[in-house]
Design a protein around this motif. Sequence first.
Motif, short mmCIF file in Angstrom:
data_model
loop_
_atom_site.label_atom_id
_atom_site.label_comp_id
_atom_site.label_asym_id
_atom_site.label_seq_id
_atom_site.Cartn_x
_atom_site.Cartn_y
_atom_site.Cartn_z
N MET A 1 0.82 -1.18 0.00
CA MET A 1 0.00 0.00 0.00
C MET A 1 0.87 1.25 0.00
O MET A 1 0.62 2.16 -0.74
CB MET A 1 -0.92 -0.03 1.22
N PHE B 1 -6.03 7.28 -3.06
CA PHE B 1 -6.60 7.53 -1.73
C PHE B 1 -7.14 8.94 -1.55
O PHE B 1 -7.60 9.30 -0.47
CB PHE B 1 -5.56 7.23 -0.65
N LYS C 1 0.28 11.16 0.85
CA LYS C 1 0.79 10.10 1.72
C LYS C 1 1.10 10.62 3.13
O LYS C 1 0.74 9.97 4.12
CB LYS C 1 2.02 9.46 1.08
N PHE D 1 -2.15 10.95 5.00
CA PHE D 1 -2.65 9.61 5.32
C PHE D 1 -1.92 9.05 6.54
O PHE D 1 -2.54 8.55 7.48
CB PHE D 1 -2.48 8.69 4.11
N GLN E 1 -3.98 -1.30 7.90
CA GLN E 1 -5.01 -2.07 7.21
C GLN E 1 -6.39 -1.47 7.45
O GLN E 1 -7.19 -1.32 6.52
CB GLN E 1 -5.02 -3.52 7.68
N THR F 1 -6.74 1.95 5.73
CA THR F 1 -6.77 1.77 4.28
C THR F 1 -8.14 1.29 3.84
O THR F 1 -8.69 1.77 2.84
CB THR F 1 -5.68 0.78 3.82
N SER G 1 -10.46 3.65 1.53
CA SER G 1 -10.79 3.12 0.21
C SER G 1 -12.30 3.13 -0.02
O SER G 1 -12.78 3.54 -1.08
CB SER G 1 -10.26 1.70 0.05
N LEU H 1 -7.13 -6.47 1.31
CA LEU H 1 -6.70 -6.20 2.68
C LEU H 1 -6.98 -7.35 3.65
O LEU H 1 -6.66 -7.26 4.82
CB LEU H 1 -7.38 -4.93 3.20
#
Length: 155
Positions: free
Chosen positions: A1, A13, A17, A20, A50, A53, A57, A72
């Motif tokens: 990821m 996303f 980054k 995030f 996880q 994400t 998503s 995932l």
Amino acid sequence: MLTYPENYFRRRFRMSKPLFMHIVDRLSSEVDFFRQKKDGLGRLGLSALQLCTAAISVLAYGTAADTVDEYLRLGETTTRSCVENFVEGIIYLFRDEYLRRPTPADLQRLLDVGEYRGFLGMIGSIDCVHWEWKNCPTAWKGQYSRGSGKPTIVL
């Protein structure tokens, strides 16, 4: 990821980054749901990466909760829990900074960005106008059509 280059990451996303990772770090340190725990056998459970994400998503694309199961390794109900806890965690952690009335400095910054992009004086101008989508993909036409039968998008 996290192996995506910055431009792919942003496209996938809908955020940078570093942003995030800031969200993942805050959630994992301050919201119990996102802390990695051990099961009865001492094996580590799902990581904050996880869980975040999965939530992002689903939220970024508006997809069903079971779309991240293979990627995932999360089930549909776990993904739903991720989304619910993610939204509650974001409100809890960032409400005072981001979910507030804009200050004069915020408004000026938004006006400057809008002007730079060619939209002068856009604060307070959003009125949900439906514009005809001339090149709408045929498969999407039904989703974006209203009474006129022509596909439109809201700007």
